[in-house]
Design a protein around this motif. Structure first.
Motif, short mmCIF file in Angstrom:
data_model
loop_
_atom_site.label_atom_id
_atom_site.label_comp_id
_atom_site.label_asym_id
_atom_site.label_seq_id
_atom_site.Cartn_x
_atom_site.Cartn_y
_atom_site.Cartn_z
N ILE A 1 74.99 26.41 -72.80
CA ILE A 1 74.22 27.34 -73.63
C ILE A 1 73.57 28.37 -72.73
O ILE A 1 72.83 28.03 -71.80
N ALA A 2 73.84 29.64 -72.98
CA ALA A 2 73.20 30.72 -72.21
C ALA A 2 71.93 31.15 -72.94
O ALA A 2 71.96 31.43 -74.14
N LEU A 3 70.82 31.18 -72.22
CA LEU A 3 69.55 31.66 -72.78
C LEU A 3 69.21 32.96 -72.06
O LEU A 3 68.92 32.97 -70.85
N ILE A 4 69.25 34.07 -72.79
CA ILE A 4 68.99 35.38 -72.21
C ILE A 4 67.66 35.89 -72.74
O ILE A 4 67.41 35.89 -73.95
N ALA A 5 66.77 36.31 -71.83
CA ALA A 5 65.42 36.74 -72.22
C ALA A 5 64.90 37.77 -71.22
O ALA A 5 65.34 37.82 -70.07
N TYR B 1 79.54 34.49 -71.49
CA TYR B 1 80.71 34.05 -72.24
C TYR B 1 81.96 33.99 -71.37
O TYR B 1 82.78 33.07 -71.50
N GLY B 2 82.13 34.98 -70.49
CA GLY B 2 83.35 35.08 -69.70
C GLY B 2 83.34 34.22 -68.46
O GLY B 2 84.12 33.27 -68.35
N ASP B 3 82.45 34.52 -67.52
CA ASP B 3 82.43 33.81 -66.23
C ASP B 3 81.86 32.40 -66.34
O ASP B 3 82.38 31.46 -65.74
N ASP B 4 80.75 32.27 -67.09
CA ASP B 4 80.07 30.97 -67.18
C ASP B 4 80.67 30.05 -68.24
O ASP B 4 80.32 28.87 -68.30
N LYS B 5 81.53 30.61 -69.09
CA LYS B 5 82.18 29.84 -70.16
C LYS B 5 81.15 29.21 -71.10
O LYS B 5 81.30 28.07 -71.56
N ALA B 6 80.08 29.95 -71.42
CA ALA B 6 79.07 29.45 -72.34
C ALA B 6 79.67 29.29 -73.73
O ALA B 6 80.44 30.13 -74.20
N ASP B 7 79.31 28.19 -74.38
CA ASP B 7 79.80 27.92 -75.73
C ASP B 7 79.00 28.68 -76.78
O ASP B 7 79.55 29.12 -77.80
N ILE B 8 77.72 28.81 -76.52
CA ILE B 8 76.78 29.48 -77.43
C ILE B 8 75.77 30.23 -76.57
O ILE B 8 75.44 29.79 -75.46
N ALA B 9 75.26 31.34 -77.09
CA ALA B 9 74.19 32.06 -76.39
C ALA B 9 72.99 32.20 -77.31
O ALA B 9 73.12 32.22 -78.54
N VAL B 10 71.82 32.30 -76.71
CA VAL B 10 70.56 32.51 -77.43
C VAL B 10 69.82 33.66 -76.75
O VAL B 10 69.76 33.73 -75.53
N GLY B 11 69.27 34.58 -77.55
CA GLY B 11 68.48 35.67 -76.98
C GLY B 11 68.42 36.85 -77.94
O GLY B 11 69.09 36.83 -78.97
N THR B 12 67.65 37.84 -77.64
CA THR B 12 66.79 38.05 -76.49
C THR B 12 65.45 38.58 -76.96
O THR B 12 65.25 38.76 -78.17
#
Length: 398
Positions: free
Chosen positions: A31-35, A93-104
């Motif tokens: 899960i990517a958390l962008i803030a 999404y691309g490099d880290d292969k995150a399944d879901i993102a949250v933000g911002t």
């Protein structure tokens, strides 16, 4: 020899079982958390991260896993810059292969991220950005928002105005402009006879509010009573500076939107002032909020704040969806699961409206307390405004 053979056999069985279990559990859920952890919304971003991590902890019983799959959170700082937010989400999404993102944190940055979610066909849970266009004309099917929208805030505020004249001081970017636009529409939605007679927009970096405030006073002073100056502001709040200009000499009262606890603490001299807010730690009464408040006090020596609750709500949406999907991170399966989905939050139950994926939720009408028992005893509840009384129009192109 026999002992060695038996031990080896047992080891082989154990290894095979362990490998099978690991294979069955699957890879980590990323899960990517962008803030906006640096810049004017730094406090909001840090609260969001704290609430998100505490939410994951509570909802997984401290295991930080779903269906045996470990949860890995990748935190990125977009500095509230739209171009950087767009780049970081693509990287997630691309490099880290995150399944879901949250933000911002910033609405402009969030709007820049929406097309990236569509490009990668991955879910983006928007929290805490509020611009209506996020679930309106800029929306796409991969966007779900746990944050309240400008229209939700505006309708809740509009319910407290029956008639009279309103002036707005707001920030000169998507958040401020969307909120004022939404409030004008909201007055009609709730059948209020009040009218917006003046608007002033200032840079988020403004420190001297003398000129815009005086222009508002001049436009309001001869308008029908009651006369109210509403302040829509993220970051360091100008209410005290406006109050020091004594708008009451023109028969004007101030109506602030809710804000973070450090800002609310500076409003003690304005006991009796009313406004609306999407979370204050002492208002919701449920088991989840009880744990959140107690644990946050234990760890940080203060109750949770608005954006901490928002982060927790985003965590609940993610965990609920993944639990219902059996830990499956397939985007199409998650979209099907999340449309119309109920999920519990520190505020109580929220629901992702199927048409635009906006989380429908309660709001709160507050009054600043006269008698405050301690530094965090700041607001009293006038009324909880249930989601059923907030008829937010659907404005996307689904």
């Amino acid at each position: 020899m026999k002992r060695f053979t038996l031990a080896a056999g047992a080891l082989a069985v154990y290894a095979a079982t362990g490998l099978a279990s690991a294979y069955a559990a699957g890879p980590d859920i990323k899960i990517a958390l962008i803030a906006g952890k640096t810049g004017i919304l730094e406090t909001y971003a840090k609260e969001t991260e704290t609430g998100f991590m505490m939410g994951l902890e509570y909802l997984t019983g401290g295991k930080m896993e779903i269906n045996g799959r470990k949860i890995k959170v990748i935190v990125k700082d977009d500095q509230s810059k739209p171009d950087l937010a767009r780049t970081l989400l693509a990287e997630a999404y691309g490099d880290d292969k995150a399944d879901i993102a949250v933000g911002t944190s910033n609405s402009g940055a969030a709007l820049a991220m929406l097309p990236v979610a569509a490009e990668y066909k991955k879910i983006l849970v928007v929290e805490p950005a509020v611009a209506d266009s996020i679930t309106g004309d800029k929306w796409n099917r991969y966007i779900f928002r746990t944050a309240r929208s400008s229209m939700q805030e505006s309708i809740s505020a509009a319910t407290t105005f029956k008639n009279g004249s309103i002036g707005f001081l707001a920030q000169d970017y998507a958040f401020g402009k969307d909120t004022v636009k939404a409030f004008k529409e909201a007055l009609g939605v709730v059948g209020s006879k009040a009218k917006v007679v003046a608007e002033e927009y200032a840079s988020p970096a403004t420190t001297d509010f003398t000129a815009p405030a005086q222009r508002l006073f001049d436009k309001l002073k001869d308008a029908p009573q009651p006369r109210v100056l509403s302040i829509v502001w993220a970051g360091p709040h100008p209410m005290n500076k406006i109050a020091e200009m004594h708008p009451e000499r023109y028969g004007i009262s101030i109506a602030p939107n809710g804000n973070i606890l450090p800002v609310l603490k500076t409003w003690k001299n304005y006991a009796g002032t009313e406004g609306t807010i999407f979370y204050y730690y002492d208002f919701p009464k449920n088991k989840m909020n009880d744990w959140f408040v107690a644990e946050h006090r234990k760890r940080f020596k203060s109750p949770p704040d608005m954006f901490s609750a928002g982060g927790f709500a985003a965590a609940s949406a993610v965990v609920t969806a993944l639990t219902k999907s059996g830990g499956d991170t397939n985007t199409e399966k998650l979209i099907k699961t999340m449309e119309g989905m109920d999920f519990e939050t520190p505020k109580g139950k929220m629901n992702f409206r199927a048409q635009d994926h906006q989380a429908m939720q309660s709001m709160y009408h507050f009054r600043i307390k006269k008698a405050q028992k301690d530094e965090w005893d700041l607001l009293e509840l006038v009324r909880e405004i249930p989601a059923s009384e907030l008829p937010v129009p659907v404005k996307n192109k689904k």
